[in-house]
Motif scaffolding. Sequence first.
Motif, PDB file in Angstrom:
ATOM      1  N   SER A  95      19.866 -11.783   3.357  1.00 55.49           N
ATOM      2  CA  SER A  95      20.259 -10.798   2.351  1.00 55.49           C
ATOM      3  C   SER A  95      21.714 -10.398   2.503  1.00 55.49           C
ATOM      4  CB  SER A  95      19.339  -9.581   2.377  1.00 55.49           C
ATOM      5  OG  SER A  95      19.154  -9.136   3.677  1.00 55.49           O
ATOM      6  N   GLY A  96      22.273 -10.580   3.697  1.00 49.13           N
ATOM      7  CA  GLY A  96      23.696 -10.320   3.828  1.00 49.13           C
ATOM      8  C   GLY A  96      24.526 -11.528   3.435  1.00 49.13           C
ATOM      9  N   GLY A  97      24.024 -12.720   3.758  1.00 47.74           N
ATOM     10  CA  GLY A  97      24.780 -13.934   3.510  1.00 47.74           C
ATOM     11  C   GLY A  97      24.954 -14.221   2.029  1.00 47.74           C
ATOM     12  N   ASN A  98      23.910 -14.029   1.248  1.00 49.32           N
ATOM     13  CA  ASN A  98      23.986 -14.285  -0.181  1.00 49.32           C
ATOM     14  C   ASN A  98      22.869 -13.511  -0.875  1.00 49.32           C
ATOM     15  OD1 ASN A  98      24.070 -15.257  -2.764  1.00 49.32           O
ATOM     16  ND2 ASN A  98      24.281 -17.397  -2.179  1.00 49.32           N
ATOM     17  N   PRO A  99      23.151 -12.267  -1.256  1.00 50.83           N
ATOM     18  CA  PRO A  99      22.109 -11.409  -1.830  1.00 50.83           C
ATOM     19  C   PRO A  99      21.449 -12.026  -3.066  1.00 50.83           C
ATOM     20  CG  PRO A  99      24.103 -10.140  -1.395  1.00 50.83           C
ATOM     21  CD  PRO A  99      24.453 -11.572  -1.156  1.00 50.83           C
ATOM     22  N   THR A 100      22.232 -12.726  -3.888  1.00 53.01           N
ATOM     23  CA  THR A 100      21.638 -13.342  -5.082  1.00 53.01           C
ATOM     24  C   THR A 100      20.622 -14.397  -4.677  1.00 53.01           C
ATOM     25  OG1 THR A 100      23.834 -13.151  -6.006  1.00 53.01           O
ATOM     26  CG2 THR A 100      22.219 -14.363  -7.288  1.00 53.01           C
ATOM     27  N   ALA A 101      21.033 -15.257  -3.752  1.00 54.63           N
ATOM     28  CA  ALA A 101      20.118 -16.306  -3.313  1.00 54.63           C
ATOM     29  C   ALA A 101      18.894 -15.685  -2.659  1.00 54.63           C
ATOM     30  CB  ALA A 101      20.827 -17.251  -2.350  1.00 54.63           C
ATOM     31  N   ALA A 102      19.077 -14.575  -1.953  1.00 53.58           N
ATOM     32  CA  ALA A 102      17.945 -13.910  -1.317  1.00 53.58           C
ATOM     33  C   ALA A 102      16.953 -13.447  -2.377  1.00 53.58           C
ATOM     34  CB  ALA A 102      18.427 -12.731  -0.473  1.00 53.58           C
ATOM     35  N   LEU A 103      17.494 -12.886  -3.439  1.00 51.39           N
ATOM     36  CA  LEU A 103      16.637 -12.442  -4.540  1.00 51.39           C
ATOM     37  C   LEU A 103      15.852 -13.636  -5.103  1.00 51.39           C
ATOM     38  CD1 LEU A 103      16.000 -10.163  -6.691  1.00 51.39           C
ATOM     39  CD2 LEU A 103      17.835 -11.167  -8.033  1.00 51.39           C
ATOM     40  N   TYR A 104      16.546 -14.756  -5.287  1.00 51.77           N
ATOM     41  CA  TYR A 104      15.909 -15.950  -5.821  1.00 51.77           C
ATOM     42  C   TYR A 104      14.839 -16.474  -4.870  1.00 51.77           C
ATOM     43  CZ  TYR A 104      19.155 -16.592  -9.731  1.00 51.77           C
ATOM     44  OH  TYR A 104      19.853 -16.444 -10.883  1.00 51.77           O
ATOM     45  N   ALA A 105      15.003 -16.198  -3.572  1.00 47.69           N
ATOM     46  CA  ALA A 105      14.026 -16.686  -2.605  1.00 47.69           C
ATOM     47  C   ALA A 105      12.897 -15.681  -2.409  1.00 47.69           C
ATOM     48  CB  ALA A 105      14.717 -16.976  -1.279  1.00 47.69           C
ATOM     49  N   GLY A 106      12.906 -14.627  -3.196  1.00 53.21           N
ATOM     50  CA  GLY A 106      11.825 -13.654  -3.090  1.00 53.21           C
ATOM     51  C   GLY A 106      11.981 -12.660  -1.961  1.00 53.21           C
ATOM     52  N   ILE A 107      13.218 -12.472  -1.471  1.00 52.33           N
ATOM     53  CA  ILE A 107      13.453 -11.507  -0.404  1.00 52.33           C
ATOM     54  C   ILE A 107      13.948 -10.209  -1.022  1.00 52.33           C
ATOM     55  CG2 ILE A 107      14.960 -10.969   1.541  1.00 52.33           C
ATOM     56  CD1 ILE A 107      14.942 -14.029   2.105  1.00 52.33           C
ATOM     57  N   ASP A 108      13.356  -9.096  -0.640  1.00 55.38           N
ATOM     58  CA  ASP A 108      13.769  -7.808  -1.165  1.00 55.38           C
ATOM     59  C   ASP A 108      14.949  -7.300  -0.336  1.00 55.38           C
ATOM     60  OD1 ASP A 108      14.101  -5.164  -1.922  1.00 55.38           O
ATOM     61  OD2 ASP A 108      11.971  -4.915  -2.364  1.00 55.38           O
ATOM     62  N   VAL A 109      16.144  -7.446  -0.896  1.00 52.37           N
ATOM     63  CA  VAL A 109      17.354  -7.114  -0.150  1.00 52.37           C
ATOM     64  C   VAL A 109      17.391  -5.634   0.231  1.00 52.37           C
ATOM     65  CG1 VAL A 109      19.864  -7.057  -0.266  1.00 52.37           C
ATOM     66  CG2 VAL A 109      18.630  -8.977  -1.244  1.00 52.37           C
ATOM     67  N   GLY A 110      17.026  -4.775  -0.711  1.00 53.94           N
ATOM     68  CA  GLY A 110      17.058  -3.341  -0.450  1.00 53.94           C
ATOM     69  C   GLY A 110      16.126  -2.955   0.683  1.00 53.94           C
ATOM     70  N   ARG A 111      14.921  -3.510   0.663  1.00 53.81           N
ATOM     71  CA  ARG A 111      13.955  -3.162   1.703  1.00 53.81           C
ATOM     72  C   ARG A 111      14.419  -3.681   3.053  1.00 53.81           C
ATOM     73  NH1 ARG A 111       8.167  -5.212   0.517  1.00 53.81           N
ATOM     74  NH2 ARG A 111       9.089  -7.051   1.474  1.00 53.81           N
ATOM     75  N   THR A 112      15.006  -4.858   3.059  1.00 49.40           N
ATOM     76  CA  THR A 112      15.512  -5.411   4.317  1.00 49.40           C
ATOM     77  C   THR A 112      16.573  -4.486   4.907  1.00 49.40           C
ATOM     78  OG1 THR A 112      15.154  -7.588   3.375  1.00 49.40           O
ATOM     79  CG2 THR A 112      16.483  -7.476   5.368  1.00 49.40           C
ATOM     80  N   ARG A 113      17.476  -4.011   4.042  1.00 46.44           N
ATOM     81  CA  ARG A 113      18.497  -3.064   4.483  1.00 46.44           C
ATOM     82  C   ARG A 113      17.877  -1.805   5.051  1.00 46.44           C
ATOM     83  NH1 ARG A 113      23.035  -2.862  -0.048  1.00 46.44           N
ATOM     84  NH2 ARG A 113      24.248  -4.560   0.806  1.00 46.44           N
ATOM     85  N   PHE A 114      16.865  -1.297   4.334  1.00 41.78           N
ATOM     86  CA  PHE A 114      16.192  -0.080   4.785  1.00 41.78           C
ATOM     87  C   PHE A 114      15.691  -0.258   6.220  1.00 41.78           C
ATOM     88  CE2 PHE A 114      12.022   1.963   5.355  1.00 41.78           C
ATOM     89  CZ  PHE A 114      12.408   3.297   5.288  1.00 41.78           C
ATOM     90  N   PHE A 115      15.014  -1.360   6.465  1.00 45.45           N
ATOM     91  CA  PHE A 115      14.465  -1.554   7.811  1.00 45.45           C
ATOM     92  C   PHE A 115      15.565  -1.779   8.843  1.00 45.45           C
ATOM     93  CE2 PHE A 115      10.433  -2.359   5.523  1.00 45.45           C
ATOM     94  CZ  PHE A 115       9.694  -1.380   6.162  1.00 45.45           C
TER      95      PHE A 115
END
Lengths: 338, 348, 509
Positions: A192-212
């Motif tokens: 999610s830090g390396g490429n937030p767009t790609a993370a979104l496309y891969a089904g990773i919740d960037v915001g939640r990852t940041r929260f944790f």
Amino acid sequence: MSRLLKHRELLLVAIIVALVAAFAYRAPGFASPESLANIFNDTSILIILALGQMAVVLTRSIDLSVAANLSFTGMAIAMINAAFPEIPLAILIAAALGIGAMLGAINGLLVWKVNIPPIVVTLGTLTIYRGMAFVLSGGTWVNQNQMTPDFLNAPRLPVLGLPLLSWTAILVVVVMVVLFTRTVFGRALYASGGNPTAALYAGIDVGRTRFFAFVLSGALAGLCGYLWVSRYAVAYVDIAVGFELDTVAACVIGGISTLGGIGTIAGAVLGSLFLGVIKNALPVIDISPFWQMAISGLVIIIAVTFNARQERRKGRMILRDAAKSRARPSELAEGAAA
Amino acid sequence: MTALVVDTPPPRRIPDRLSTPFRRLLGSWEVLLLAVTIAIFIANSLASPHFLDPWNLSDATYNFTEKAMIAFAMTLLIISGEIDLSVAAIIALASTAMGAAAQAGFGTPALVSVGLGVGLLCGAFNGLLVARVGLPSIVVTIGTMSLFRGIAQIVLGDQAYGGYPASFAWFGQGYMSDFPWWPALPVFEVITFEMVAFVCVALVFGILLHQTAFGRRVYAIGNNVFAAQFSGIPVERTKFVLFLLTGLMSGFAAVCLTSRLGSTRHTIAAGWELEVVTMAVLGGVSILGGSGTIPGVVLAAIVMGLVTFGLGLLNVPGIVMSIFIGLLLILVIALPIVFHRIRSRAAA
Amino acid sequence: MTLPMPAAEPFAGNDVPIMEMRGISKAFPGVKALDDVEISLHAGSVTALIGENGAGKSTLVKILTGIYQPDSGEIVIDGRPVQFGSAEAAIRGGITAIHQETVLFDELSVAENIFLGHVPRTRFGLVNWKAMNARAAALLHSIDAPISPYTRLKDLSIAQRHLVAIARALSVEARVVIMDEPTAALSHKEVEDLFRIIERLKGQGKAILFISHKFEEVYGVADRFAVFRDGRSIGSGLLAQTSQDQIVRMMVGRSVEHAFPKVDVAIGSTVLKVSGYSHPTEFDDISFELRRGEIFGIYGLVGAGRSEFCQALFGVTRPSAGTVELEGRRIDVRSPSDAVAAGIVYVPEERGRHGAVLQMPIFQNISMPSLSRTTRAGFLRQAEEFAMARRYAERLDLRAAALSVPVGNLSGGNQQKVVIGKWLATKPKVIILDEPTKGIDIGSKAAVHAFMSELAGEGLSVIMVSSELPEILGMSDRVLVMREGRMAGTWNRADLDAETLVRAATGNA
Ligand SMILES: Nc1ncnc2c1ncn2[C@@H]1O[C@H](COP(=O)(O)OP(=O)(O)O)[C@@H](O)[C@H]1O
Ligand SMILES: [Mg+2]
């Protein structure tokens, strides 16, 4: 040499060894095992905090509230210990982790759910948390004689020649290695830090990852709150003032990119050790400790310049790719694996 | 299928604006701030009988004038998409340099030049690293924040510089009536030099941001740095100038603060970077860059000054006030977002 | 539920669709990207989704893969309506995609890039690196991609990254495979490899959505088609029963011959002379001469280095060798402001990112590079700015509510007009247009083409980068083709034909 420069960790090890050797030349005994163990012990808290900071920085954020969190949690735990000496240490430590995680969760929620930039959130909570430590204590100190012997002695307990504090840092490093490299959450930090767009496309919740990541950083800061007050045997509002900068410095020196997604645990640990060696060397070579702040600042600037050179976007590399595509496929595979 | 139509109707007249400037003003953040200012003013004067005393009010302005002067420069910097967290450290270094110069026996004009000069140099250093080398400003200025204050610490240790010339005291403690050539009206007995400086600096930065091509470029850079660059705007140079200005204003604040305190310790102005950034954000400057106004920041400075003054009258300790400032910073950004979300959810 | 269609057509997979999208709409600020579209996919069949740039194809893909949520409409799989709230949900629903932009992670290994989001785990829930690397290697092998799973993505070439993206799409057990313009950056041989993979997937009974606007490819690989235009469904059916001409008409809403208002103008003397222009990593040894009133096309595959070259010409990046002469004098362009001062301007491909400051009003965007002429001693004069903005807005027939409206509120075509107007206000000698009609509606497209001719007629020299063959053929006086960062040749208008250009661009000898 160019390989060495490519591998930040090797470069750092070389620099640290060179530093230790140089200091040992001026002050024999600096490189003795006891002295080195002592430096490591002295750097343990920084290592733990830097790993928390690293998790946050990997997601393109920053946590400037770690030292304030440490101060508040340390104060709270010390006051609980002073008021209720019968509460066992294990529960206090769990409470420290819990309080720290909660403060971290506040940061994380503001970043995740309200979408406020992390720098603003933690600049705000930095003053709020420290102010709360003042409100909690009314500005008074919790002194050595108010704390229980258990509470004070645990980090000093020697196990296999090293104090428990050092072992705690080692344990945290091991847990973090597993967390970062072997869990889905850890890989999500990088993604999610390396490429937030790609993370979104891969089904990773960037915001939640940041929260944790913020929760993790907070929990470690809380743990350090306990470690700090018991190690220095005193709790007051201003403990660890400005220490958040050291954690950022350790990460930057260790090659953790502030743009997110790049960095290793070894880097963060070595970055902390680098600062630890310098801090411990200054008195040995007769330089006033007042120099330390300026040196940290200078090292941050040098390190971030160095990182930027490595991270610079290189464009599409069309000519290189064209050359590659004319190469034979078998060569390619080998070249890639090397 | 329809055939291609390339007929040329007479050019249509596009109006310049949709709503009148007055209508736009009504819904603005600045008007909201003005209302808040008035409300705080009334609340404070009801809460404490000492509030409306002219001397007290005049004293209260010191709560914000020095910080606000930096905040104006910081406003432009934040609008351009950068930030400078080293401003308080620049004050410390500039103040230390002035202290050393005073020890060496230099007079007031030289001291002021030293303060401003150190500010400019520090700003140039930040600007070089961010604009020229292309490093992220948050990390760079976290580094220089350590470096600048660290140098002050090396020089000062736990000592303090004092012994500034008597004429130097005027910047931070003087009233306009101290000027021989200034009209001798009774009001000028309570108008401080810093208040006048505050107004002048606000005007200069207000005009610079809102009335000049330079200001327009700052907005363009902050909204879309690539499009700005692709439009031929000299991005590097503009950002460099903004860091210079921020350094210069920090140097000027150092002159005023040092003059007011009469001594320099390495902890001088500790934590001011937070208050300066809060002032700008409270004034409606988007921390992500691209929007904000100087009038908004003027009002925000006054609001923060009044709040601290009011809390001071109620004997609230400084560190507790900083809780309020931290909360203010977060709430000011969070509340509009949360309200907007609630409203759009209600609409759906 | 709809009844199955009568089975009167030649066999092209199963006739009962396994997936249908009905009445899908999606709006962005200023554009209705999709307006009540529908499409159905069949097992063992390749459906080609055809449409010009900006027709809404990628938006549909993002809705299908859970990245965007539709404003209205439904997705039906096996007769049951489903909703994909996230990318993960779509993967679980059996849908996988190769997106148009390669959305991968530079810093992570190839294996992780393939499996991120659904990594193999050990019994203890930890990431199983061993299994991941082994499965990645097997997948890469199955598509004949000689790439090590341990390599970091940033060390791969663009074509190799594409292979990784394909491997990623195949790494999930999916029934629907979507490929969004997968061939745009591929050479001829790579396209053939891709088609073999598609045939294999088809054989496995998967439903494939293949997006392209190149007819040879569509007819080469697809069974069915659906055409979108300006966000609307225009037609669908079996390719075997539809001629290319019919599809073209659906796609552009008119016959191609009439589309390009190229006016013959007298070509004057040389304005710009570029010799041996090179860049350390992006392009090498580009030379040409541009004359007064000429429209000079630059054609090539996506990623051939055309934009990189133009940006270097405009001073965004620095070349490593080569010279530029403008009207016979050597110029040294170190920054875009130098280029603008010399009279060279650039309308970038990515309008929202590089072209316009979307948050700022129209008039401020138009006056942005000309502030020295609308200010006095550095002070703004708004009346002058509005006058300048109005002059160019009217000349370009801009459609906007007011000149103080943010550019972001305009449609793509009108945004492009603002960017062009901004440059015309600087009175340039050479205007570089990079994919000038990408993502704008047909009407605006025609207007941009007409305007280009008009500018050339007034003696301006135009460089036009385009990936659209009809546009290149229709508008250019001369064409330079670039391949892999190098010149593959130049052709005069008289010698232009589609086949030659495509062959030069794809390196298909
Ligand atoms: N995220 C977005 N925000 C605003 N507009 C968008 C966005 N994505 C696409 N669009 C617009 O929607 C339209 C359709 O785009 P797209 O689906 O990418 O077309 P295609 O893939 O057919 O070329 C275009 O006008 C484009 O500018
Ligand atoms: Mg597309």
